[in-house]
Design a protein around this motif. Structure first.
Motif, PDB file in Angstrom:
ATOM      1  N   SER A 106       0.819  -1.220   0.000  1.00  0.00           N
ATOM      2  CA  SER A 106       0.000   0.000   0.000  1.00  0.00           C
ATOM      3  C   SER A 106       0.850   1.265   0.000  1.00  0.00           C
ATOM      4  O   SER A 106       0.362   2.346  -0.340  1.00  0.00           O
ATOM      5  N   PHE A 107       2.123   1.154   0.361  1.00  0.00           N
ATOM      6  CA  PHE A 107       3.049   2.286   0.322  1.00  0.00           C
ATOM      7  C   PHE A 107       3.837   2.344  -0.984  1.00  0.00           C
ATOM      8  O   PHE A 107       4.661   3.240  -1.163  1.00  0.00           O
ATOM      9  N   GLY A 108       3.632   1.377  -1.874  1.00  0.00           N
ATOM     10  CA  GLY A 108       4.345   1.364  -3.145  1.00  0.00           C
ATOM     11  C   GLY A 108       5.483   0.379  -3.225  1.00  0.00           C
ATOM     12  O   GLY A 108       6.249   0.385  -4.195  1.00  0.00           O
ATOM     13  N   LEU A 109       5.632  -0.490  -2.212  1.00  0.00           N
ATOM     14  CA  LEU A 109       6.688  -1.507  -2.262  1.00  0.00           C
ATOM     15  C   LEU A 109       6.239  -2.632  -3.192  1.00  0.00           C
ATOM     16  O   LEU A 109       5.280  -3.342  -2.901  1.00  0.00           O
ATOM     17  N   LEU A 110       6.933  -2.786  -4.299  1.00  0.00           N
ATOM     18  CA  LEU A 110       6.564  -3.811  -5.271  1.00  0.00           C
ATOM     19  C   LEU A 110       7.430  -5.049  -5.176  1.00  0.00           C
ATOM     20  O   LEU A 110       7.112  -6.088  -5.752  1.00  0.00           O
ATOM     21  N   SER A 111       8.555  -4.966  -4.449  1.00  0.00           N
ATOM     22  CA  SER A 111       9.482  -6.095  -4.420  1.00  0.00           C
ATOM     23  C   SER A 111      10.165  -6.182  -3.063  1.00  0.00           C
ATOM     24  O   SER A 111      10.225  -5.202  -2.314  1.00  0.00           O
ATOM     25  N   PHE A 112      10.659  -7.357  -2.757  1.00  0.00           N
ATOM     26  CA  PHE A 112      11.464  -7.571  -1.560  1.00  0.00           C
ATOM     27  C   PHE A 112      12.395  -8.735  -1.842  1.00  0.00           C
ATOM     28  O   PHE A 112      12.082  -9.626  -2.641  1.00  0.00           O
ATOM     29  N   ALA A 335      12.715  -2.483  15.775  1.00  0.00           N
ATOM     30  CA  ALA A 335      13.714  -1.997  14.823  1.00  0.00           C
ATOM     31  C   ALA A 335      14.256  -3.129  13.955  1.00  0.00           C
ATOM     32  O   ALA A 335      14.480  -4.240  14.437  1.00  0.00           O
ATOM     33  N   GLY A 336      14.480  -2.847  12.683  1.00  0.00           N
ATOM     34  CA  GLY A 336      15.207  -3.762  11.822  1.00  0.00           C
ATOM     35  C   GLY A 336      14.380  -4.866  11.196  1.00  0.00           C
ATOM     36  O   GLY A 336      13.597  -5.523  11.872  1.00  0.00           O
ATOM     37  N   TYR A 337      14.582  -5.064   9.878  1.00  0.00           N
ATOM     38  CA  TYR A 337      13.915  -6.158   9.173  1.00  0.00           C
ATOM     39  C   TYR A 337      14.815  -7.382   9.007  1.00  0.00           C
ATOM     40  O   TYR A 337      14.361  -8.416   8.535  1.00  0.00           O
ATOM     41  N   GLN A 338      16.092  -7.274   9.347  1.00  0.00           N
ATOM     42  CA  GLN A 338      16.966  -8.438   9.187  1.00  0.00           C
ATOM     43  C   GLN A 338      17.273  -9.115  10.521  1.00  0.00           C
ATOM     44  O   GLN A 338      17.654 -10.271  10.538  1.00  0.00           O
ATOM     45  N   SER A 339      17.108  -8.407  11.609  1.00  0.00           N
ATOM     46  CA  SER A 339      17.462  -8.968  12.910  1.00  0.00           C
ATOM     47  C   SER A 339      16.336  -9.861  13.431  1.00  0.00           C
ATOM     48  O   SER A 339      15.180  -9.459  13.475  1.00  0.00           O
ATOM     49  N   VAL A 340      16.708 -11.067  13.827  1.00  0.00           N
ATOM     50  CA  VAL A 340      15.750 -12.073  14.276  1.00  0.00           C
ATOM     51  C   VAL A 340      15.705 -12.079  15.805  1.00  0.00           C
ATOM     52  O   VAL A 340      16.757 -12.018  16.456  1.00  0.00           O
ATOM     53  N   PRO A 341      14.512 -12.162  16.416  1.00  0.00           N
ATOM     54  CA  PRO A 341      13.193 -12.243  15.771  1.00  0.00           C
ATOM     55  C   PRO A 341      12.818 -10.894  15.165  1.00  0.00           C
ATOM     56  O   PRO A 341      13.239  -9.848  15.640  1.00  0.00           O
ATOM     57  N   VAL A 342      12.008 -10.938  14.114  1.00  0.00           N
ATOM     58  CA  VAL A 342      11.695  -9.742  13.342  1.00  0.00           C
ATOM     59  C   VAL A 342      10.299  -9.226  13.672  1.00  0.00           C
ATOM     60  O   VAL A 342       9.346  -9.995  13.730  1.00  0.00           O
ATOM     61  N   ASP A 343      10.211  -7.918  13.848  1.00  0.00           N
ATOM     62  CA  ASP A 343       8.918  -7.247  13.843  1.00  0.00           C
ATOM     63  C   ASP A 343       8.698  -6.781  12.409  1.00  0.00           C
ATOM     64  O   ASP A 343       9.336  -5.837  11.944  1.00  0.00           O
ATOM     65  N   TRP A 344       7.810  -7.444  11.690  1.00  0.00           N
ATOM     66  CA  TRP A 344       7.600  -7.152  10.272  1.00  0.00           C
ATOM     67  C   TRP A 344       6.713  -5.931  10.036  1.00  0.00           C
ATOM     68  O   TRP A 344       6.488  -5.532   8.896  1.00  0.00           O
ATOM     69  N   GLY A 345       6.245  -5.315  11.099  1.00  0.00           N
ATOM     70  CA  GLY A 345       5.430  -4.115  10.963  1.00  0.00           C
ATOM     71  C   GLY A 345       6.256  -2.876  10.664  1.00  0.00           C
ATOM     72  O   GLY A 345       7.495  -2.909  10.621  1.00  0.00           O
ATOM     73  N   ILE A 346       5.589  -1.752  10.474  1.00  0.00           N
ATOM     74  CA  ILE A 346       6.248  -0.466  10.218  1.00  0.00           C
ATOM     75  C   ILE A 346       6.161   0.323  11.519  1.00  0.00           C
ATOM     76  O   ILE A 346       5.359   1.241  11.674  1.00  0.00           O
ATOM     77  N   ASN A 347       6.998  -0.051  12.484  1.00  0.00           N
ATOM     78  CA  ASN A 347       6.833   0.437  13.844  1.00  0.00           C
ATOM     79  C   ASN A 347       8.025   1.204  14.402  1.00  0.00           C
ATOM     80  O   ASN A 347       7.970   1.674  15.526  1.00  0.00           O
ATOM     81  N   SER A 348       9.101   1.319  13.639  1.00  0.00           N
ATOM     82  CA  SER A 348      10.247   2.111  14.086  1.00  0.00           C
ATOM     83  C   SER A 348      10.327   3.394  13.266  1.00  0.00           C
ATOM     84  O   SER A 348       9.727   3.500  12.194  1.00  0.00           O
ATOM     85  N   GLU A 349      11.088   4.358  13.755  1.00  0.00           N
ATOM     86  CA  GLU A 349      11.211   5.627  13.026  1.00  0.00           C
ATOM     87  C   GLU A 349      11.874   5.432  11.677  1.00  0.00           C
ATOM     88  O   GLU A 349      11.502   6.069  10.689  1.00  0.00           O
ATOM     89  N   ARG A 350      12.897   4.547  11.600  1.00  0.00           N
ATOM     90  CA  ARG A 350      13.557   4.310  10.304  1.00  0.00           C
ATOM     91  C   ARG A 350      12.595   3.687   9.302  1.00  0.00           C
ATOM     92  O   ARG A 350      12.555   4.071   8.133  1.00  0.00           O
ATOM     93  N   LYS A 351      11.857   2.696   9.751  1.00  0.00           N
ATOM     94  CA  LYS A 351      10.887   2.053   8.857  1.00  0.00           C
ATOM     95  C   LYS A 351       9.846   3.059   8.386  1.00  0.00           C
ATOM     96  O   LYS A 351       9.510   3.114   7.190  1.00  0.00           O
ATOM     97  N   LYS A 352       9.347   3.867   9.296  1.00  0.00           N
ATOM     98  CA  LYS A 352       8.361   4.878   8.911  1.00  0.00           C
ATOM     99  C   LYS A 352       8.954   5.862   7.917  1.00  0.00           C
ATOM    100  O   LYS A 352       8.300   6.248   6.936  1.00  0.00           O
ATOM    101  N   GLY A 353      10.204   6.266   8.140  1.00  0.00           N
ATOM    102  CA  GLY A 353      10.852   7.203   7.223  1.00  0.00           C
ATOM    103  C   GLY A 353      10.981   6.643   5.822  1.00  0.00           C
ATOM    104  O   GLY A 353      10.715   7.339   4.832  1.00  0.00           O
ATOM    105  N   PHE A 354      11.384   5.381   5.739  1.00  0.00           N
ATOM    106  CA  PHE A 354      11.506   4.745   4.420  1.00  0.00           C
ATOM    107  C   PHE A 354      10.160   4.655   3.731  1.00  0.00           C
ATOM    108  O   PHE A 354      10.012   5.053   2.564  1.00  0.00           O
TER     109      PHE A 354
END
Length: 364
Positions: A106-112, A335-354
Motif C-alpha cells: 500500500s506504500f508502493g513496495l513492489l518487491s522484496f 527496529a530492523g527487518y533483518q534482525s531475528v526475531p523480526v517485527d515485520w510491521g512499520i513500527n520504528s522511526e527508520r521504517k516509517k521514514g523509508f
C-alpha cells in the motif's frame, strides 16, 4: 476391484490437474523490456514522475531476507526467542511476514528480497554458528523451508508483488558439501519455482558474491556459470530472470554484466549519495552492459528526511533502490527487518521514514 495401476493413473491425473490449475490461476507476471520492469504487461508505477525523475519502470524494494528463517543448530536457537513468548517459532515468523505484505504494498513496495539461506540475523557478523539453509548438504530441498516460502510467494502473486529470491548467503554456503551440491541446489530450487507456476519471481544467485564464499562457483570469477544455469532451466517454455550481487559500492565484473538479466548493486559503505550516482554510471560503462535495469537491493543508509540521500540519488540515476535495516545496539524489537526475531510491521522511526518517502516517490 481396481488394479494398483489404475489407481495410480487416477492419482497421477488428479495431481497433474491440480498442478495445472495452480499454474493457470497465477495472477502476476514480471518481465523486463529495455531498462524497465513490467508487471502484467504494464510498466511499474505507470506514468509516475517525481521531482522531474522518471519512476515508471523501477522496482522499489526492501531486504526482507529472513521471511523463512529457522535455526537447525540447537546451541544457537536461543538467540532468536520472541520477547513475548521466550521461544523461537519459524511458522509465526512467516505468518507475520505474510500478514504485513499488503501494508508494504500500500506504500508502493513492489518487491522484496528473501533468501533461502537468510542473512546475518544480527545485521552484520563474522562468524555464523547458526544453521539457516533451505538446502541439505547434498543440495536437496528442505520441505519445511519451501512450505514457508510457498506461503510468501503465493501472497506476493495475489498482491501483484515481485519477490527477489536469493539462493545462497556467505557463512551458510558451507552447509553444502561440494560444488556439485551447489549446482544440484540451484537446479532443485529453480525447478521448484518454475513447476509451481510462479511468473513473478526474480532470482539472485547469491548475496554479495565477492564476500567470503567457500565454493569457487559462488565467487566472482565463476558465478556467471550459475546465472547461465538458471537461464537454461525451463518449464513449459518459461525461464526465470536472474542476476547476482556484490558487496557495497562494488561495480559488477564483465562476466556478470554480460550474463545477468538485470544488475544488482549494494550501497553499504557508500556514505555520500553522490557516490551512488557514480556507482550507477560506472556500472553502465562496463563492457557488455546492454541497458539492463539496475537495482539496489541492499543499502543501510537512511536520512530519509534529507533531500539528497542514497534512495533519492539512486532514483535520480534511474536505478531502483532497496532498504536494508537491522536492529542496532540498544534498539528495541520494533527496529530492523533483518534482525531475528523480526517485527515485520512499520513500527520504528527508520521504517516509517523509508515507507513515507517510498509512498511520496511512487505516488501510492
Amino acid at each position: 476391484m481396481r488394479s494398483n495401476l489404475a489407481l495410480f493413473s487416477i492419482f497421477l491425473l488428479s495431481f497433474l490437474s491440480v498442478s495445472s490449475f495452480a499454474q493457470s490461476t497465477r495472477n502476476t507476471k514480471v518481465e523486463i523490456k529495455g531498462n524497465q520492469f513490467l508487471i502484467n504487461d504494464q510498466p511499474t508505477y505507470p506514468g509516475r514522475v517525481w521531482k522531474g525523475n522518471k519512476i515508471e519502470g523501477l522496482l522499489m524494494n526492501s531486504r526482507m531476507v529472513q521471511g523463512i528463517f529457522d535455526d537447525l543448530n540447537p546451541e544457537t536457537i536461543k538467540n532468536w526467542e520472541y520477547p513475548d513468548t521466550q521461544t523461537w517459532n519459524p511458522d509465526r515468523n512467516t505468518q507475520e511476514f505474510v500478514g504485513q505484505m499488503p501494508i508494504w504494498k500500500s506504500f508502493g513496495l513492489l518487491s522484496f528480497t528473501i533468501n533461502l539461506q537468510g542473512g546475518s540475523p544480527f545485521g552484520y557478523s563474522q562468524n555464523q554458528p547458526w544453521i539457516n539453509s533451505a538446502f541439505t548438504e547434498k543440495g536437496e530441498l528442505r520441505e519445511a523451508y519451501f512450505n514457508r516460502l510457498e506461503k510468501i510467494l503465493d501472497k506476493a502473486d495475489e498482491l501483484g508483488m515481485v519477490p527477489i529470491v536469493g539462493l545462497f548467503y556467505f557463512g551458510q554456503d558451507e552447509v553444502l558439501q561440494d560444488e556439485q551440491a551447489v549446482i544440484h541446489a540451484v537446479e532443485n530450487a529453480i525447478d521448484w519455482i518454475l513447476k509451481k507456476g510462479y511468473q513473478n519471481v526474480l532470482i539472485e544467485v547469491n548475496n554479495e558474491c565477492n564476500v567470503r564464499y567457500d565454493h569457487e562457483i559462488l565467487q566472482p570469477e565463476r558465478v556467471h556459470e550459475l546465472i547461465e544455469l538458471v537461464k537454461k532451466r525451463r518449464w513449459k517454455g518459461r525461464r526465470l530472470l536472474v542476476s547476482t550481487s556484490y558487496g557495497g559500492g562494488t561495480v559488477p565484473k564483465e562476466n556478470v554484466i554480460q550474463s545477468a538479466d538485470f544488475i544488482l548493486l549494494h550501497g553499504n559503505g557508500v556514505k555520500d549519495p553522490n557516490n551512488i550516482t557514480a556507482q550507477v554510471e560506472a556500472t553502465r560503462r562496463v563492457e557488455g552492459y546492454t541497458d539492463q535495469p539496475i537495482v539496489y537491493n541492499e543499502d543501510d543508509h537512511f536520512e530519509f528526511d534529507q533531500e539528497l540521500n542514497n534512495f533519492t540519488a539512486a532514483t535520480a540515476a534511474y536505478a531502483s533502490w532497496g532498504f536494508f535495516d537491522y536492529r542496532m545496539k540498544d534498539e528495541g524489537f520494533e527496529a530492523g527487518y533483518q534482525s531475528v526475531p523480526v517485527d515485520w510491521g512499520i513500527n520504528s522511526e527508520r521504517k516509517k521514514g523509508f515507507f513515507e518517502l517510498l509512498k511520496e516517490i511512487t505516488g501510492y
